[in-house]
Design an enzyme around this catalytic site. Structure first.
Site, PDB file in Angstrom:
ATOM      1  N   GLU A  21      -2.778  38.534  55.498  1.00 46.00           N
ATOM      2  CA  GLU A  21      -3.868  39.674  56.019  1.00 46.00           C
ATOM      3  C   GLU A  21      -4.101  38.993  57.371  1.00 46.00           C
ATOM      4  O   GLU A  21      -5.017  39.650  58.782  1.00 46.00           O
ATOM      5  CB  GLU A  21      -5.042  38.953  55.043  1.00 46.00           C
ATOM      6  CG  GLU A  21      -4.922  40.599  54.130  1.00 46.00           C
ATOM      7  CD  GLU A  21      -4.295  40.268  53.154  1.00 46.00           C
ATOM      8  OE1 GLU A  21      -3.507  38.570  53.098  1.00 46.00           O
ATOM      9  OE2 GLU A  21      -4.342  40.432  51.952  1.00 46.00           O
TER      10      GLU A  21
ATOM     11  N   HIS B 237     -11.281  41.661  42.328  1.00 47.22           N
ATOM     12  CA  HIS B 237     -11.080  43.096  42.702  1.00 47.22           C
ATOM     13  C   HIS B 237     -12.297  44.047  42.994  1.00 47.22           C
ATOM     14  O   HIS B 237     -12.429  45.447  42.741  1.00 47.22           O
ATOM     15  CB  HIS B 237      -9.906  44.237  41.277  1.00 47.22           C
ATOM     16  CG  HIS B 237      -8.459  42.987  41.709  1.00 47.22           C
ATOM     17  ND1 HIS B 237      -8.181  42.108  41.553  1.00 47.22           N
ATOM     18  CD2 HIS B 237      -7.315  43.999  42.331  1.00 47.22           C
ATOM     19  CE1 HIS B 237      -6.736  42.032  42.388  1.00 47.22           C
ATOM     20  NE2 HIS B 237      -6.996  42.730  42.482  1.00 47.22           N
TER      21      HIS B 237
END
Ligand code: TPP
Length: 630
Positions: free
Chosen positions: A369, A436
């Protein structure tokens, strides 16, 4: 510089004494059109590119004719006219930015090479690994130059890493590494030139390890007491300047007279440059300019859909459709994300995109990322637009630094915009547990230089996404996962944009104002449906940064009662800022304290019963009714 520092005439200084050959050799071997991304000891890159000394001194003194309008110091600046991208203090993030610039060159197939620097200490950072890994997988034309001076501040190599030398790491990345004597300018020059030629024949990255030694302290204040006795004397015998001078004398390329003449000329040049910088007046603060420079002026034209053709679409389809039209409109838009190519992304937003746009523009990334978000900035430096998809908004933590320190600050620091949209599939309600399901918009809400968009309806999502992509500044675009396939709405078929920063009054009523965004809008609608006697203004913010102050003031002045609802946790959430804003700006209009309805201040639990208890939806109705009755 040392004299000036002692006299207090310049700010912090990182000496490159003992390492000059690496910067100078590299600057000379690279084409002036090629980008170099230096570190804090690489003065030779700036002088090697012939930046006038007066401007460098002005930068070091924080004067206007420097490169950052006095906003950043020493080597923390870029000079686009000279194809130099300066560092942020965090060292490693430079390498991801270099990947992006190199990717731009690869796509243009222009045979240009990018050179980026790191020290041996900085090489311990995750960014080092991520960036070299990405460059290796994508065959990026970049040279990673490691200045191995055996020390990172006071920490010797033995306490920094276990490997013997950095070229050994190249093997692990499946690339080639070359090691040279970094104190020999001819070796450095030759190595960079050779690697450039190799890359021009076949695009790929290299590690170039330059062995050297830092003669002075990390910066002057910290000294060199930690160096073992005699080490500096030993290395002084290999000083790159004196050795090269002796060599040129031996070879009869220089004589003593020329050396004296050169020194005299340089002294004059330095003194003249200094005088210009010193004579320049101090910067006068102007708050308006400080704010104005946060963003590149956005020329986003608000474009309505050309025809009246409308489709009923789910949120996911509206986002996907908007992204597709943006790809058609902007041939320089590059998409990057995990599994977004053939697989279409975990939520299928980019399903079928590879077929239409090809793998060069729809790029699967490794799990890196930080390097990828950094590459987004690099792409914008090289004239591209970037969209980075976080697989889940939660994973942005691994790219946090690039967003808050690089994307957010680069325009304000040195006038380089970050034309990057980071898409953030966010939120809970899907029993996916603490990693999540997070709502993390507030982490970024506090960062000047970012824009945050968070639509609740399909039509807004499409028009705001296309606007975010048109906007030349960094935008975080939140998409609620649980809404992707659970809501539908009418969406214009053609390309259109909606203005960023404008809220939407979804419902009107005089009793109370509900201010919310994302899933909160749907909870509020449901609650109002259930309680038809409550007449509320329902304001969907749509953009969180900058939030729509006028719309908020208008509705609060009308109803006198406000409840702010968000899925994110309470403390330090966006509701806190909105509440403060309302109290400061329309206290006299309030008939009740501003109420906040938010999730519990815990992580997001997995089991549905716990998650429903965590979310504010079930508490909201009572809070609303109590407020109405206040
Ligand atoms: C992320 C981060 N951690 C710590 C620091 C503080 N710091 C600045 S330079 C430095 C040492 C860097 O060593 P190296 O990369 O070998 O470069 P050198 O200074 O030796 O040229 C440290 C610890 C920092 N700037 N950024």
């Amino acid at each position: 510089m040392l004299l000036l520092l002692r006299q207090g005439k310049i700010s912090k200084w990182f000496s490159g004494m003992g390492q000059e050959a690496i910067s100078v050799g590299t600057a000379l071997a690279m084409d002036k059109e090629e980008f170099i991304l230096p570190m804090h000891r690489n003065l030779g890159i700036f002088t090697g590119r012939e930046i006038p000394l007066s401007r460098l001194f002005a930068q070091f003194q924080g004067k206007m004719s420097g490169f950052t309008k006095g906003r950043d110091r020493s080597f923390h600046f870029g000079a686009k006219d000279y194809n130099i991208v300066g560092m942020i203090s965090h060292l490693g993030p430079q390498m991801g930015v270099a990947d992006g610039i190199a990717l731009g060159n690869l796509l243009k197939n222009n045979k240009k090479v990018t050179a980026v620097f790191t020290g041996d200490g900085g090489a311990s950072e995750g960014d080092f690994h991520e960036s070299i890994n990405v460059a290796a997988v994508w065959d990026l034309p970049v040279i990673f130059i490691i200045e191995n001076n055996y020390w990172g501040l006071s920490t010797p190599s033995a306490e920094q890493f276990r490997c013997k030398q950095f070229i050994d790491k190249a093997i692990g990345y499946g690339i080639e590494g070359v090691q040279v004597d970094g104190n020999n300018i001819l070796e450095v020059y030759d190595a960079v030139l050779t690697l450039r030629e190799k890359i021009q024949k076949k695009n790929r990255p290299f590690i170039l390890e330059c062995m050297t030694f830092r003669m002075r302290g990390h910066e002057e204040a910290s000294g060199t007491k930690y160096y073992p006795e005699g080490l500096q004397e030993e290395w002084s015998k290999q000083d790159p300047l004196t050795n090269y001078e002796s060599y040129l004398l031996e070879q009869k390329i220089l004589d003593e007279q020329q050396i004296a003449d050169n020194r005299k000329q340089l002294k004059t040049e330095i003194e003249e440059g200094l005088k210009i910088a010193f004579d320049e007046p101090l910067i006068k603060p102007d708050t308006e300019i400080e704010y104005a420079d946060l963003f590149k002026k956005s020329e986003v034209k608000i474009q309505p859909a050309a025809s009246g053709r409308i489709n009923m679409l789910r949120l996911i389809d509206a986002i996907s459709g908007g992204l597709k039209q943006a790809m058609q409109k902007h041939p320089n838009l590059i998409l990057m994300g995990q599994d977004i190519a053939e697989y279409g992304g975990v939520f299928k937003v980019t399903d079928g995109f590879v077929t239409e746009f090809g793998k060069e523009r729809v790029r699967n990334t490794p799990l890196c990322e930080s390097a990828i978000i950094g590459a987004g900035l690099g792409l914008s430096i090289n004239g591209y637009k970037a969209m980075v998809e976080m697989q889940f908004a939660d994973f942005v933590t691994c790219g946090f630094n690039q967003i808050v320190n690089n994307l957010a600050k680069s325009h304000w620091r040195w006038g380089q915009n970050a034309d990057v949209v980071v898409r953030m599939p966010t939120g809970g309600g899907v029993a996916a547990g603490p990693f999540h399901s997070q709502s993390n918009e507030a982490w970024f809400f506090h960062v000047p230089g970012l824009k945050i968009v968070y639509p609740a309806f399909p039509a807004d999502a499409k028009g705001l996404l296309t606007a975010a992509i048109e906007d030349p500044n960094p935008v975080l675009f939140f998409e609620h996962k649980a809404l992707y396939r659970s809501i539908s709405g009418e969406v214009p078929d053609d390309y259109y944009t909606i203005e960023i920063g404008k809220a939407n009054l979804v419902k009107t009523g005089n009793d109370v104002t509900i201010i919310t965004y994302g899933y909160g809008v749907h909870w509020a609608l449901e609650t109002l449906d259930k309680n038809p006697l409550v007449k509320a203004d329902l304001l969907d913010l749509r953009t969180l940064l900058p939030f729509d102050k006028e719309a908020i003031l208008e509705t609060v002045k009308k109803t006198g009662k406000v409840i702010i609802l968000h899925e994110d946790t309470l403390i330090g959430g966006i509701g806190a800022e909105l509440s403060a804003f309302i109290n400061e700006n329309c206290f006299e209009y309030l008939d009740a304290p501003v109420v906040r309805s938010a999730s519990l201040d815990t992580p997001v639990p997995f089991v549905s019963e716990l998650e429903q208890n965590f979310l504010p939806k079930n508490r909201f109705e009572k809070q609303l009714m109590d407020l109405v009755a206040y």
